[in-house]
Design a protein around this motif. Structure first.
Motif, PDB file in Angstrom:
ATOM      1  N   GLY B 416       0.813  -1.206   0.000  1.00 59.04           N
ATOM      2  CA  GLY B 416       0.000   0.000   0.000  1.00 59.04           C
ATOM      3  C   GLY B 416       0.847   1.256   0.000  1.00 59.04           C
ATOM      4  N   PRO B 417       0.236   2.380  -0.330  1.00 63.18           N
ATOM      5  CA  PRO B 417       0.954   3.641  -0.265  1.00 63.18           C
ATOM      6  C   PRO B 417       1.202   4.035   1.186  1.00 63.18           C
ATOM      7  CG  PRO B 417      -1.347   3.989  -0.812  1.00 63.18           C
ATOM      8  CD  PRO B 417      -1.148   2.514  -0.740  1.00 63.18           C
ATOM      9  N   PHE B 418       2.193   4.880   1.370  1.00 59.28           N
ATOM     10  CA  PHE B 418       2.556   5.336   2.705  1.00 59.28           C
ATOM     11  C   PHE B 418       1.543   6.390   3.154  1.00 59.28           C
ATOM     12  CE2 PHE B 418       5.880   7.717   5.354  1.00 59.28           C
ATOM     13  CZ  PHE B 418       5.592   6.940   6.453  1.00 59.28           C
ATOM     14  N   ARG B 419       0.918   6.133   4.273  1.00 67.58           N
ATOM     15  CA  ARG B 419      -0.143   7.038   4.726  1.00 67.58           C
ATOM     16  C   ARG B 419       0.136   7.501   6.151  1.00 67.58           C
ATOM     17  NH1 ARG B 419      -1.001   8.083   0.362  1.00 67.58           N
ATOM     18  NH2 ARG B 419      -2.604   7.306  -1.042  1.00 67.58           N
ATOM     19  N   PRO B 420      -0.317   8.694   6.492  1.00 68.60           N
ATOM     20  CA  PRO B 420      -0.077   9.189   7.856  1.00 68.60           C
ATOM     21  C   PRO B 420      -1.017   8.524   8.865  1.00 68.60           C
ATOM     22  CG  PRO B 420      -1.395  10.753   6.646  1.00 68.60           C
ATOM     23  CD  PRO B 420      -1.073   9.653   5.672  1.00 68.60           C
ATOM     24  N   MET B 421      -0.545   8.465  10.111  1.00 70.80           N
ATOM     25  CA  MET B 421      -1.386   7.839  11.141  1.00 70.80           C
ATOM     26  C   MET B 421      -2.418   8.814  11.683  1.00 70.80           C
ATOM     27  SD  MET B 421       0.427   4.936  13.083  1.00 70.80           S
ATOM     28  CE  MET B 421       2.096   4.396  12.916  1.00 70.80           C
ATOM     29  N   TRP B 422      -2.072  10.079  11.690  1.00 63.10           N
ATOM     30  CA  TRP B 422      -3.056  11.098  12.093  1.00 63.10           C
ATOM     31  C   TRP B 422      -3.638  11.720  10.843  1.00 63.10           C
ATOM     32  CZ3 TRP B 422      -4.745  10.503  16.553  1.00 63.10           C
ATOM     33  CH2 TRP B 422      -4.006  10.561  17.731  1.00 63.10           C
ATOM     34  N   LEU B 423      -4.936  11.820  10.782  1.00 54.74           N
ATOM     35  CA  LEU B 423      -5.570  12.490   9.659  1.00 54.74           C
ATOM     36  C   LEU B 423      -6.322  13.701  10.197  1.00 54.74           C
ATOM     37  CD1 LEU B 423      -5.903  11.821   6.587  1.00 54.74           C
ATOM     38  CD2 LEU B 423      -8.236  11.203   7.166  1.00 54.74           C
ATOM     39  N   LEU B 424      -6.170  14.823   9.518  1.00 54.08           N
ATOM     40  CA  LEU B 424      -6.930  16.001   9.931  1.00 54.08           C
ATOM     41  C   LEU B 424      -8.254  15.999   9.191  1.00 54.08           C
ATOM     42  CD1 LEU B 424      -4.140  16.759  10.968  1.00 54.08           C
ATOM     43  CD2 LEU B 424      -4.590  19.104  10.296  1.00 54.08           C
ATOM     44  N   ASP B 425      -9.299  16.118   9.937  1.00 47.78           N
ATOM     45  CA  ASP B 425     -10.611  16.084   9.309  1.00 47.78           C
ATOM     46  C   ASP B 425     -11.417  17.258   9.816  1.00 47.78           C
ATOM     47  OD1 ASP B 425     -12.670  15.020   7.751  1.00 47.78           O
ATOM     48  OD2 ASP B 425     -13.581  14.091   9.523  1.00 47.78           O
ATOM     49  N   PRO B 426     -11.672  18.260   9.028  1.00 49.78           N
ATOM     50  CA  PRO B 426     -11.305  18.418   7.619  1.00 49.78           C
ATOM     51  C   PRO B 426      -9.858  18.885   7.470  1.00 49.78           C
ATOM     52  CG  PRO B 426     -12.510  20.330   8.371  1.00 49.78           C
ATOM     53  CD  PRO B 426     -12.476  19.381   9.526  1.00 49.78           C
ATOM     54  N   PRO B 427      -9.310  18.837   6.248  1.00 52.85           N
ATOM     55  CA  PRO B 427      -7.946  19.319   6.027  1.00 52.85           C
ATOM     56  C   PRO B 427      -7.852  20.805   6.376  1.00 52.85           C
ATOM     57  CG  PRO B 427      -8.736  18.103   4.131  1.00 52.85           C
ATOM     58  CD  PRO B 427      -9.909  18.267   5.027  1.00 52.85           C
ATOM     59  N   GLN B 428      -6.633  21.174   6.794  1.00 57.06           N
ATOM     60  CA  GLN B 428      -6.484  22.523   7.314  1.00 57.06           C
ATOM     61  C   GLN B 428      -5.718  23.357   6.275  1.00 57.06           C
ATOM     62  OE1 GLN B 428      -4.437  22.232  11.064  1.00 57.06           O
ATOM     63  NE2 GLN B 428      -3.939  24.395  11.034  1.00 57.06           N
ATOM     64  N   PRO B 429      -6.231  24.521   5.879  1.00 54.24           N
ATOM     65  CA  PRO B 429      -5.508  25.348   4.901  1.00 54.24           C
ATOM     66  C   PRO B 429      -4.210  25.852   5.516  1.00 54.24           C
ATOM     67  CG  PRO B 429      -7.722  26.215   5.369  1.00 54.24           C
ATOM     68  CD  PRO B 429      -7.476  25.124   6.327  1.00 54.24           C
ATOM     69  N   ILE B 430      -3.129  25.814   4.756  1.00 53.62           N
ATOM     70  CA  ILE B 430      -1.833  26.236   5.307  1.00 53.62           C
ATOM     71  C   ILE B 430      -1.114  27.129   4.314  1.00 53.62           C
ATOM     72  CG2 ILE B 430      -1.327  24.316   6.866  1.00 53.62           C
ATOM     73  CD1 ILE B 430       0.300  23.234   4.309  1.00 53.62           C
ATOM     74  N   ASP B 431      -0.043  27.697   4.801  1.00 53.51           N
ATOM     75  CA  ASP B 431       0.863  28.464   3.960  1.00 53.51           C
ATOM     76  C   ASP B 431       2.030  27.544   3.608  1.00 53.51           C
ATOM     77  OD1 ASP B 431       2.415  30.262   2.706  1.00 53.51           O
ATOM     78  OD2 ASP B 431       2.707  31.587   4.444  1.00 53.51           O
ATOM     79  N   ALA B 432       2.174  27.217   2.340  1.00 51.07           N
ATOM     80  CA  ALA B 432       3.160  26.215   1.929  1.00 51.07           C
ATOM     81  C   ALA B 432       4.590  26.672   2.214  1.00 51.07           C
ATOM     82  CB  ALA B 432       2.991  25.903   0.449  1.00 51.07           C
ATOM     83  N   GLU B 433       4.798  27.971   2.371  1.00 49.10           N
ATOM     84  CA  GLU B 433       6.147  28.501   2.617  1.00 49.10           C
ATOM     85  C   GLU B 433       6.758  27.909   3.882  1.00 49.10           C
ATOM     86  OE1 GLU B 433       7.628  31.236   0.659  1.00 49.10           O
ATOM     87  OE2 GLU B 433       6.144  30.274  -0.653  1.00 49.10           O
ATOM     88  N   CYS B 434       5.918  27.594   4.849  1.00 56.06           N
ATOM     89  CA  CYS B 434       6.418  27.152   6.151  1.00 56.06           C
ATOM     90  C   CYS B 434       6.802  25.684   6.166  1.00 56.06           C
ATOM     91  CB  CYS B 434       5.381  27.399   7.232  1.00 56.06           C
ATOM     92  SG  CYS B 434       4.841  29.095   7.297  1.00 56.06           S
ATOM     93  N   TYR B 435       6.652  25.002   5.046  1.00 58.94           N
ATOM     94  CA  TYR B 435       6.909  23.564   5.039  1.00 58.94           C
ATOM     95  C   TYR B 435       8.015  23.234   4.056  1.00 58.94           C
ATOM     96  CZ  TYR B 435       2.711  23.067   7.794  1.00 58.94           C
ATOM     97  OH  TYR B 435       1.786  23.154   8.803  1.00 58.94           O
ATOM     98  N   GLU B 436       8.836  22.293   4.461  1.00 59.65           N
ATOM     99  CA  GLU B 436       9.924  21.848   3.592  1.00 59.65           C
ATOM    100  C   GLU B 436       9.493  20.522   2.976  1.00 59.65           C
ATOM    101  OE1 GLU B 436      14.259  19.786   4.094  1.00 59.65           O
ATOM    102  OE2 GLU B 436      13.400  20.863   5.796  1.00 59.65           O
ATOM    103  N   LEU B 437       9.317  20.515   1.668  1.00 58.88           N
ATOM    104  CA  LEU B 437       8.820  19.301   1.008  1.00 58.88           C
ATOM    105  C   LEU B 437       9.983  18.341   0.783  1.00 58.88           C
ATOM    106  CD1 LEU B 437       6.398  20.855  -1.619  1.00 58.88           C
ATOM    107  CD2 LEU B 437       5.972  20.202   0.758  1.00 58.88           C
ATOM    108  N   VAL B 438       9.764  17.084   1.104  1.00 66.64           N
ATOM    109  CA  VAL B 438      10.850  16.115   0.917  1.00 66.64           C
ATOM    110  C   VAL B 438      10.519  15.060  -0.133  1.00 66.64           C
ATOM    111  CG1 VAL B 438      11.914  16.397   3.165  1.00 66.64           C
ATOM    112  CG2 VAL B 438      10.055  14.762   2.887  1.00 66.64           C
ATOM    113  N   SER B 439       9.258  14.760  -0.360  1.00 68.30           N
ATOM    114  CA  SER B 439       8.953  13.815  -1.420  1.00 68.30           C
ATOM    115  C   SER B 439       7.582  14.103  -1.989  1.00 68.30           C
ATOM    116  CB  SER B 439       9.041  12.372  -0.925  1.00 68.30           C
ATOM    117  OG  SER B 439       7.942  12.092  -0.082  1.00 68.30           O
ATOM    118  N   GLY B 440       7.363  13.580  -3.156  1.00 63.00           N
ATOM    119  CA  GLY B 440       6.092  13.833  -3.824  1.00 63.00           C
ATOM    120  C   GLY B 440       6.366  14.363  -5.213  1.00 63.00           C
ATOM    121  N   PRO B 441       5.381  14.681  -5.955  1.00 59.92           N
ATOM    122  CA  PRO B 441       3.979  14.556  -5.582  1.00 59.92           C
ATOM    123  C   PRO B 441       3.406  13.167  -5.847  1.00 59.92           C
ATOM    124  CG  PRO B 441       4.168  15.571  -7.726  1.00 59.92           C
ATOM    125  CD  PRO B 441       5.567  15.288  -7.276  1.00 59.92           C
ATOM    126  N   GLU B 442       2.349  12.898  -5.139  1.00 63.69           N
ATOM    127  CA  GLU B 442       1.570  11.706  -5.430  1.00 63.69           C
ATOM    128  C   GLU B 442       0.186  12.212  -5.812  1.00 63.69           C
ATOM    129  OE1 GLU B 442       0.760   9.274  -2.039  1.00 63.69           O
ATOM    130  OE2 GLU B 442      -0.536   7.936  -3.179  1.00 63.69           O
TER     131      GLU B 442
END
Lengths: 238, 510
Positions: B416-442
């Protein structure tokens, strides 16, 4: 009132020697040696050798309260517990309770970590009093092998934690209470207290309190060794 | 066949006296057409005779209590007594207006013989406040007649040999019983009395053919059934399928603690009712009525059928604690629904199930009673590609927690694909600048087969929730990234048609 005469050093040493002759008395420092020398450990293997080595039961306690102190959710607290939860959920018929989890435990990911999702019991109490009641009942009834709980920190009192620790012992449940790291300075009757810090590819742990041992700091765990390894590889390649 | 007849000679009066509270040791009579038909011991001691008018009786005893006969209430009471007798034998047949017939041959061994069984029954009836005459015979009519004559007590059990032929025994035991205790019509009784025949054995000595000529076939039929020469099938009661009982309080009850007393009585009654029928229940419905305001209903649900009054009461009490109750309660009733066969929970031999701990169902019931069934949930995976739809939670009580052990985990971990154990429901809007992307996209783009339906639904925007529209069709690029605080996150960028993109935080790998 009878005043005790001052004990001279030599007398004290002799008294200690005499005490040490008593076969069922031993020094606290001798305990781990004794344990590894034949007495079977009773803990739930955490899946991380570096952590098991420092824990009294060579794993998470089967009956008792563990405090996990962390400020930022998501730094790896579930991966830390996942191997133990996986073994409990598949070996024991008892349930695993989540009381007021801050997010949704994502069923497919739990499933992928080997945790039997059908044994999860999610409870969402409305207020602090109900949450405490639920916490205590889940522990006391002994219907759950493990409990993951989140409580309102500003309302939590020492006596309440002591009740939870007692209930966990009574119901033979491994209870994990998640608290903010600011609670580290407060005294707590919990069996084991760990402070969790973020670390790339793993987790940094400080043992704030443990049975028969001093606090330790900076234990580094690598999740890549653990259960998520294959999944991580998969995500990198994909 | 061995028939035990229970005759309640004073039932009509006793039933009326039960509606009163307080001391019942006062003289009382039951009236029908303004004539005394039943008088209790105190009234009889005062020389009030049956058949006298109320005026006569009152002139003898001014403080006399009197009631009018209520045939409907008597019938109901007889039904209740029949239900109670059902615990001693499944073959209970009411003989209105005031008797029951029990076929007890099959129950003798269980209850330790006829005498023990009859003693227990008599004791039970006494506690319920009913005077009782009983008799045993091999035919129902003979038992009934003996019981009405009140002569069954002395010879009971001894004279009836278990395997004797019915006819002769029945005739022998009936010797000397007056015909007035039979079920013959008054007209026939009068004619027989004119012929000088007042006892049953005298009647039985007469040749049947001649009797038939004078009295018709009804009398012959009755005598044949009485002596066992003709079969006398009886209709046995079927206990009710549902439990419903209520207590009307004599004075209004204030406060929840005071309500517990009537609740305890009802719970115990239900537990006995269920135990008798070897059933358990999954739903209790309490209804509390007050003088003013609407009735309040509490429902207590169980994950598995139960039948012990202690847990009924404990869980109902939890439910009661959190419910809004009327200030003054006037009556309380209990209904049990979802009656289901009860299976005793059994632990394994070594008691390895959680060291004597409660079962899953017990815990779920306990929590649901206190904080509400909707707050106690089970978790499941669902086969869907969309993260929001790949899991579901449901009411743990109805679902059955810990029921299935689907061991698919290992396979999913590898494939299976790698999935997070915590899910935010509903998803939370964020500012992408504050995050360092390491893999993706899927890319997760799915639900297009539902797009038409969604488009149609959007036209009726009032009927569709925004999140439902979102869930229908998604087109997202998922990335794994680290937040500034060091948490590994699951982020996605949503492709919008207007070229602007939005970032959301959807989970923590934790």
């Amino acid at each position: 009132m009878l005043e005790s005469p001052p004990i001279e050093d030599a007398t004290a040493v002799r008294a200690m020697d005499r005490l040490r002759q008593v076969p069922n008395l031993w020094r606290a420092s001798e305990l781990p040696a004794l344990r590894f020398g034949g007495i079977k450990s009773d803990g739930i293997a955490s899946g991380f050798a570096a952590l098991d080595d420092v824990l009294f039961d060579r794993g998470w306690p089967r009956a008792g309260l563990v405090e996990l102190l962390l400020n930022d959710p998501g730094i790896g607290e579930l991966s830390l517990l996942a191997p133990a939860l996986a073994s409990l959920s598949t070996r024991e018929a008892r349930l695993i309770a989540w009381i007021a989890p801050p997010f949704v435990p994502f069923a497919p990911a739990l499933d992928a970590a080997g945790i039997d999702v059908s044994k999860m019991l999610l409870v969402y109490p409305d207020n602090h009093a109900d949450a405490l009641w639920t916490f205590e009942q889940v522990l006391k009834t002994g219907a759950c092998s493990a409990l993951l709980g989140w409580l309102a920190e500003h309302k939590l009192k020492f006596a309440e934690i002591r009740r939870l620790q007692f209930a966990a012992r009574q119901g033979r449940t491994w209870a994990s209470l998640f608290r903010p790291a600011t609670a580290v300075g407060n005294a707590s009757p919990a069996e084991l207290r760990l402070r969790l810090g973020s670390r790339r590819g793993g987790l940094r742990l400080d043992v704030v309190k443990r049975r028969s041992g001093w606090p330790l700091s900076d234990i580094e765990l690598d999740f890549d060794e653990g259960v998520t390894r294959s999944a991580v590889d998969r995500s990198c390649s994909g | 066949m061995l028939w035990l007849a229970l005759h309640f000679p004073m039932m009509g009066l006793e039933e009326r006296l039960d509606t009163l509270d307080g001391d019942v040791a006062e003289p009382a009579v039951l009236l029908e057409d303004n004539r005394v038909v039943l008088a209790n011991e105190q009234a009889r001691d005062a020389e009030i005779s049956l058949g006298s008018t109320l005026a006569t009786a009152n002139s003898i005893l001014p403080e006399l209590k009197h009631f009018n006969r209520d045939p409907a209430a008597e019938h109901e009471r007889l039904g209740m007594l029949a239900t109670i007798a059902y615990r001693y034998t499944p073959k209970v047949s009411p003989a209105p207006p005031d008797a029951l017939l029990l076929e007890v041959r099959g129950s003798l061994r269980l209850f330790g013989g006829m005498n023990a069984l009859v003693d227990e029954l008599a004791d039970l009836c006494r506690r319920l406040g009913h005077e009782l005459n009983r008799a045993v015979a091999t035919t129902p009519l003979a038992a009934l007649m003996l019981a009405r004559a009140g002569s069954g007590g002395a010879s009971m059990g001894q004279t009836v040999a278990p395997h004797s032929r019915p006819g002769r025994e029945a005739v022998a035991s009936l010797k000397g019983v007056p015909l007035t205790h039979s079920d013959l019509p008054a007209k026939d009784l009068e004619r027989l009395a004119n012929m000088g025949i007042t006892r049953i054995d005298e009647l039985l000595r007469l040749p049947l053919r001649e009797l038939g000529k004078r009295f018709g076939p009804t009398l012959i039929d009755y005598l044949a059934r009485l002596t066992g020469q003709k079969a006398d099938p009886r209709a046995f009661i079927k206990p009710p399928e549902r439990f419903h009982s209520s207590i009307h309080l004599l004075e209004p009850v204030r406060g929840k603690d005071a309500l517990l007393f009537p609740m305890r009585r009802l719970a115990a009654e239900l537990a006995r009712w269920l135990a008798r029928r070897r059933f358990g229940t999954r739903l209790l419905i309490w209804t509390v009525k007050s003088l003013r305001g609407p009735a309040v209903t509490l429902s207590v649900e169980f994950a598995q059928p139960r039948r012990d009054d202690q847990s009924f009461l404990a869980l109902s009490k939890l439910k009661l604690d959190s419910a809004d109750m009327p200030e003054e309660a006037m009556s309380i009733s209990l209904r049990a629904d979802f009656i289901a066969p009860f299976r005793t929970a059994f632990a394994d031999l070594w008691g390895s199930t959680a060291g004597g701990g409660a079962t899953h169902a017990e815990l779920v019931d306990l929590l649901a009673a206190k904080i509400g069934g909707e707050a106690v949930r089970g978790l499941r995976t669902v086969d869907d590609h969309r993260p929001e739809l790949a899991w579901s939670t449901k009411h743990a009580g109805r679902w059955g927690v810990g029921a299935s052990a689907k061991a698919s985990g290992r396979l999913a971990a590898v494939l299976g694909p790698f999935r997070p154990m915590w899910l935010l429901d509903p998803p939370q809007p964020i500012d992408a600048e504050c995050y360092e992307l390491v893999s993706g996209p899927e890319r997760i783009e799915t639900g297009w087969w539902e797009r038409d339906r969604c488009a149609a639904a959007q036209e009726f925007a009032t009927r569709t929730l925004p999140e439902e529209r979102d869930r229908c069709a998604i087109a997202r690029d998922y990335y794994v990234g680290y937040s500034e605080r060091g948490a590994r996150c699951w982020l996605y960028r949503e492709q919008l048609e207007q070229k602007n993109e939005r970032w959301f935080l959807h989970g923590y790998f934790s």
